[in-house]
Design a protein around this motif. Structure first.
Motif, short mmCIF file in Angstrom:
data_model
loop_
_atom_site.label_atom_id
_atom_site.label_comp_id
_atom_site.label_asym_id
_atom_site.label_seq_id
_atom_site.Cartn_x
_atom_site.Cartn_y
_atom_site.Cartn_z
N ASP A 74 0.84 -1.20 0.00
CA ASP A 74 0.00 0.00 0.00
C ASP A 74 0.87 1.25 0.00
OD1 ASP A 74 -1.86 1.97 0.35
OD2 ASP A 74 -2.92 1.00 1.99
N CYS A 75 1.10 1.80 -1.19
CA CYS A 75 1.95 3.00 -1.32
C CYS A 75 1.34 4.20 -0.62
CB CYS A 75 2.15 3.34 -2.80
SG CYS A 75 3.22 2.18 -3.68
N ALA A 76 0.03 4.31 -0.67
CA ALA A 76 -0.64 5.47 -0.08
C ALA A 76 -0.43 5.50 1.43
CB ALA A 76 -2.12 5.45 -0.42
N LYS A 77 -0.55 4.36 2.06
CA LYS A 77 -0.38 4.30 3.51
C LYS A 77 1.03 4.72 3.90
CE LYS A 77 -0.88 1.23 7.52
NZ LYS A 77 -1.29 -0.13 7.98
N VAL A 78 2.02 4.27 3.13
CA VAL A 78 3.41 4.63 3.40
C VAL A 78 3.67 6.10 3.08
CG1 VAL A 78 5.82 4.18 2.78
CG2 VAL A 78 4.21 2.27 2.96
N GLY A 79 3.11 6.55 1.96
CA GLY A 79 3.36 7.91 1.51
C GLY A 79 2.79 9.00 2.40
N LEU A 80 1.82 8.65 3.24
CA LEU A 80 1.19 9.64 4.11
C LEU A 80 1.87 9.74 5.48
CD1 LEU A 80 -2.57 8.89 3.32
CD2 LEU A 80 -1.28 10.95 2.69
N GLY A 146 3.71 -0.73 8.96
CA GLY A 146 2.86 -1.90 8.73
C GLY A 146 2.37 -2.02 7.31
N ALA A 147 3.14 -1.53 6.36
CA ALA A 147 2.78 -1.65 4.95
C ALA A 147 4.04 -1.46 4.12
CB ALA A 147 1.73 -0.62 4.55
N LEU A 148 4.04 -2.02 2.91
CA LEU A 148 5.18 -1.90 2.02
C LEU A 148 4.78 -1.15 0.76
CD1 LEU A 148 6.59 -5.55 2.22
CD2 LEU A 148 7.44 -3.53 3.43
N CYS A 149 5.71 -0.40 0.24
CA CYS A 149 5.49 0.33 -1.02
C CYS A 149 6.29 -0.36 -2.12
CB CYS A 149 5.95 1.78 -0.85
SG CYS A 149 6.12 2.69 -2.40
N PRO A 150 5.63 -0.94 -3.13
CA PRO A 150 6.35 -1.65 -4.19
C PRO A 150 7.44 -0.82 -4.87
CG PRO A 150 4.01 -2.12 -4.33
CD PRO A 150 4.17 -1.04 -3.30
N TRP A 151 7.14 0.45 -5.13
CA TRP A 151 8.15 1.31 -5.76
C TRP A 151 9.31 1.57 -4.82
CZ3 TRP A 151 8.11 1.55 -10.74
CH2 TRP A 151 6.91 1.51 -11.44
N CYS A 152 9.03 1.69 -3.54
CA CYS A 152 10.10 1.86 -2.55
C CYS A 152 10.99 0.63 -2.49
CB CYS A 152 9.52 2.14 -1.17
SG CYS A 152 8.49 3.63 -1.08
#
Length: 219
Positions: A74-80, A146-152
């Motif tokens: 979940d990129c959004a969760k990480v990005g916020l 508690g989430a991973l960002c694929p692009w990260c």
């Protein structure tokens, strides 16, 4: 240490080059700098996407990003989170600045240019800091956010490969200003393929850790 006549000519034009070193195999030069170029391009692509997503989230925190796949990826969760803007701006901006530099070094080196020892040493130190930062962010994503960002994840893997390629080259070229004994041992590890083995083991260990941590929740 020049690798061919073209490298010798280019090396003479670069201030601070040490011509006392013996030649590095041109094939090794091609492999290492091609690897650096490929992974720097991948990291730049990921940084560009993350930069764009940061703007989208700044406009609408509820926006659904294409890389928000499930509860884990979940990129959004990480990005916020604050970790995504540790310096007061999106972390991805660092990649937008640094990766073109790496690409330039790689392309120039493939063309035979030999940079001064101090330049390559500074580059190696800076990229080491980048690797440390990337894995700190991975730790934060895995155990705090508690989430991973694929692009990260792509940035982290790419940064790791670029760093190892750069380090191998700098050891072969004696660019790290190591004491004579340490340089001899480091060169032996590189020539024996131990740094490559360490890279494969490290990436595998990180992948296994993430799979064990999240298990079926990846699906």
């Amino acid at each position: 240490m020049s690798v061919d006549e073209g490298a010798r000519v280019s090396g003479d034009l670069v201030d601070g080059a040490d011509d006392s070193l013996e030649d590095t195999n041109p094939r090794i030069r091609t492999i290492l700098f091609s690897e650096m170029l490929i992974f720097a391009i991948l990291s730049l692509l990921a940084s560009w996407v993350l930069s764009y997503d940061a703007i989208v989230l700044a406009r609408d925190p509820e926006a659904q990003l294409s890389c928000s796949i499930n509860a884990v990826l979940d990129c959004a969760k990480v990005g916020l989170t604050w970790q995504a803007n540790i310096f007061g701006f999106p972390n991805a901006y660092l990649g937008m600045v640094s990766e073109p530099v790496v690409m330039t070094i790689a392309v120039a080196s493939l063309a035979g240019v030999r940079f001064p020892r101090w330049f390559m040493f500074v580059g190696n130190v800076c990229y080491l800091l980048g690797v440390i930062f990337a894995y700190w962010l991975l730790y934060q994503s895995t155990f705090v956010i508690g989430a991973l960002c694929p692009w990260c994840l792509l940035v982290t893997v790419s940064t790791t490969f670029v760093f190892m390629s750069m380090t191998q080259w700098n050891i072969r070229e004696n660019n790290l200003f190591l004491p004579e004994g340490a340089q001899r041992k480091a060169l032996g590890l590189v020539r024996g393929g131990w740094l490559t083995i360490a890279l494969i083991a490290w990436v595998t260990a990180v992948a296994v850790l993430e799979v064990v941590k999240w298990g079926h929740r990846f699906v």
